[in-house]
Design an enzyme around this catalytic site. Structure first.
Site, PDB file in Angstrom:
ATOM      1  N   GLY A   1      -0.027   5.187  -6.192  1.00 49.01           N
ATOM      2  CA  GLY A   1       0.541   6.436  -5.676  1.00 49.01           C
ATOM      3  C   GLY A   1      -0.431   7.603  -5.657  1.00 49.01           C
ATOM      4  O   GLY A   1      -0.033   8.755  -5.631  1.00 49.01           O
ATOM      5  N   ALA A   2      -1.757   7.315  -5.676  1.00 46.77           N
ATOM      6  CA  ALA A   2      -2.730   8.407  -5.812  1.00 46.77           C
ATOM      7  C   ALA A   2      -3.393   8.762  -4.493  1.00 46.77           C
ATOM      8  O   ALA A   2      -4.352   9.520  -4.466  1.00 46.77           O
ATOM      9  CB  ALA A   2      -3.775   8.031  -6.845  1.00 46.77           C
ATOM     10  N   GLY A   3      -2.919   8.189  -3.389  1.00 50.06           N
ATOM     11  CA  GLY A   3      -3.472   8.556  -2.087  1.00 50.06           C
ATOM     12  C   GLY A   3      -4.608   7.657  -1.636  1.00 50.06           C
ATOM     13  O   GLY A   3      -5.208   7.895  -0.592  1.00 50.06           O
TER      14      GLY A   3
ATOM     15  N   GLY B   1      -4.157   4.447  -1.018  1.00 47.43           N
ATOM     16  CA  GLY B   1      -3.587   3.313  -0.290  1.00 47.43           C
ATOM     17  C   GLY B   1      -3.262   2.116  -1.158  1.00 47.43           C
ATOM     18  O   GLY B   1      -3.333   0.969  -0.703  1.00 47.43           O
ATOM     19  N   SER B   2      -2.862   2.386  -2.433  1.00 44.98           N
ATOM     20  CA  SER B   2      -2.547   1.255  -3.320  1.00 44.98           C
ATOM     21  C   SER B   2      -1.392   0.434  -2.769  1.00 44.98           C
ATOM     22  O   SER B   2      -1.436  -0.800  -2.793  1.00 44.98           O
ATOM     23  CB  SER B   2      -2.190   1.759  -4.715  1.00 44.98           C
ATOM     24  OG  SER B   2      -1.097   2.651  -4.620  1.00 44.98           O
TER      25      SER B   2
ATOM     26  N   ALA C   1      -2.482  -1.805   0.085  1.00 40.88           N
ATOM     27  CA  ALA C   1      -3.362  -2.874  -0.393  1.00 40.88           C
ATOM     28  C   ALA C   1      -2.530  -3.948  -1.099  1.00 40.88           C
ATOM     29  O   ALA C   1      -2.711  -5.147  -0.869  1.00 40.88           O
ATOM     30  CB  ALA C   1      -4.424  -2.300  -1.327  1.00 40.88           C
TER      31      ALA C   1
ATOM     32  N   ASP D   1      -1.897   2.688   7.264  1.00 43.35           N
ATOM     33  CA  ASP D   1      -2.293   2.197   5.937  1.00 43.35           C
ATOM     34  C   ASP D   1      -2.463   0.687   5.930  1.00 43.35           C
ATOM     35  O   ASP D   1      -3.465   0.159   5.437  1.00 43.35           O
ATOM     36  CB  ASP D   1      -1.213   2.562   4.908  1.00 43.35           C
ATOM     37  CG  ASP D   1      -1.319   4.003   4.456  1.00 43.35           C
ATOM     38  OD1 ASP D   1      -1.783   4.831   5.252  1.00 43.35           O
ATOM     39  OD2 ASP D   1      -0.944   4.290   3.311  1.00 43.35           O
TER      40      ASP D   1
HETATM   41  C1  MEV Z   1       0.293   7.590   3.174  1.00 42.11           C
HETATM   42  O1  MEV Z   1      -0.804   6.843   2.668  1.00 42.11           O
HETATM   43  C2  MEV Z   1       0.036   7.995   4.609  1.00 42.11           C
HETATM   44  C3  MEV Z   1       1.213   8.681   5.281  1.00 42.11           C
HETATM   45  O2  MEV Z   1       0.752   9.126   6.563  1.00 42.11           O
HETATM   46  C4  MEV Z   1       2.408   7.769   5.439  1.00 42.11           C
HETATM   47  C5  MEV Z   1       2.195   6.673   6.479  1.00 42.11           C
HETATM   48  O3  MEV Z   1       1.332   6.775   7.331  1.00 42.11           O
HETATM   49  O4  MEV Z   1       2.974   5.687   6.429  1.00 42.11           O
HETATM   50  C6  MEV Z   1       1.639   9.923   4.496  1.00 42.11           C
END
Ligand code: MEV
Length: 329
Positions: free
Chosen positions: A114-116, A118-119, A122, A164
């Site tokens: 959940g840290a951005g 892309g866990s 993946a 993602d």
């Molecule tokens: C989250 O990693 C990326 C978002 O754009 C959501 C998505 O694209 O599904 C916030």
């Protein structure tokens, strides 16, 4: 027993706006989630997960019983993680036409949850790849990406883009606009990541932007402006113009903050990077906490982040040209 892995990613541009059909450019990074799947002789699912920010937790359940986590982390992080695993298992069962297949699943991730970075994508793509192989079905990369998208779509209450999961499945730098997903060339990017040790709930953040967009015209305009900026970013990327890329990343961060998905610690790390003369810096992924990505060929940004209050970890990230792959079969 099969183990597959898939890379995490940073967004150079376009997260959130991509959910509404604007283009986005994520890049896979050399930090992977490894998922080992073994079929059971009942229909239960047992998940054990470990990552950089967790000491590990185990959850076991069947389709007619609620999950009873044996956990040492916050329930919301576990619940969010389990939504993705559940959705990936459903996709694997469907692909292999095995609706009652049960699995022991072990997740080992170099990407904090959940840290951005892309866990979830993946984990979802690696889990679908491993679980389908375990059931004797080999999916193409395109099919893993598509099923990964469907899993994220379910886990995020219908609000998800293909960005993602396509990036985790194929690796490298990609461009996604609606259903159009492709790999693109990228120059060597001097990426630096700052991590504040916290996590955001992607589903909640995405629905927050949806509400804002419905309520305020400025938010709908902001989403469109992000799209324009991504198109300029693509040109800068193709020209290898790192100065321009950095500037556009700064603008993108401002627009994400206007959409309400930044946080005090993300802003703090972005400003620390800018003060250290990074070419540009922005939050990456869903936001709410987690990571920023900066462009800096020197050591200045990483050093500055290491001394920034609220930053728990700062490291360089290399582009990973390989997507989902089987590690052990
Ligand atoms: C989250 O990693 C990326 C978002 O754009 C959501 C998505 O694209 O599904 C916030």
């Amino acid at each position: 027993m099969v183990t597959s892995s898939a890379p995490g990613k940073v967004y150079l541009f376009g997260e959130h706006a991509v959910v509404y059909g604007e283009p986005a450019v994520p890049c896979a990074i050399e930090r992977r989630a490894r998922v080992t799947v073994e079929e059971r002789d009942d229909d239960r699912i047992r998940v054990h997960a470990e990552d950089l920010s967790l000491d590990g937790f185990t959850v076991e359940y069947s389709s007619d019983s609620a999950a009873t986590p044996d956990v040492d982390v916050s329930e919301s992080v576990v619940e969010a993680g389990m939504r993705y695993v559940d959705a990936a298992v459903a996709q694997a069962r469907d692909a292999a036409d095995a609706p009652n297949a049960g699995f022991d699943v072990v997740i080992q991730s170099e990407i904090p949850l959940g840290a951005g970075l892309g866990s979830s994508a993946a984990v979802v793509t690696a889990a679908i790849d491993a679980a389908t192989r375990e059931l004797g079905v080999e999916l193409s990369t395109a099919k893993v990406a598509d099923r990964g998208y469907r899993a994220e779509h379910d886990a995020q209450n219908g609000d998800a883009s293909r960005a993602d999961t396509f990036c985790s499945a194929t690796g490298g730098a990609v461009r996604v606009e609606g259903d159009d997903c492709r790999s693109i060339e990228a120059p060597d990017l001097p990426l630096v990541i700052g991590f504040d040790g916290s996590a955001g709930d992607t589903g909640e953040l995405v629905s927050g932007v949806r509400q804002l967009r419905e309520e305020y015209d400025f938010a709908a305009d902001t989403v469109e402006t992000v799209g324009d900026l991504v198109r300029s970013g693509e040109q800068a990327l193709a020209a290898g113009d790192l100065d321009e890329l950095g500037k556009l990343m700064n603008f993108n961060h401002g627009l994400l903050a206007a959409l309400g998905v930044s946080s005090r610690s993300l802003d703090g790390m972005v400003w620390a990077a800018r003060d250290a003369n990074a070419l540009g810096a922005k939050l990456t992924g869903a936001g709410g906490g987690g990571c920023i990505v900066a462009l800096d060929p020197t050591d200045e940004t990483q050093t500055a982040l290491e001394f920034t209050p609220g930053c728990e970890d700062a490291f360089r990230a290399e582009l990973d040209t390989e997507g989902v792959r089987v590690e052990d079969e």
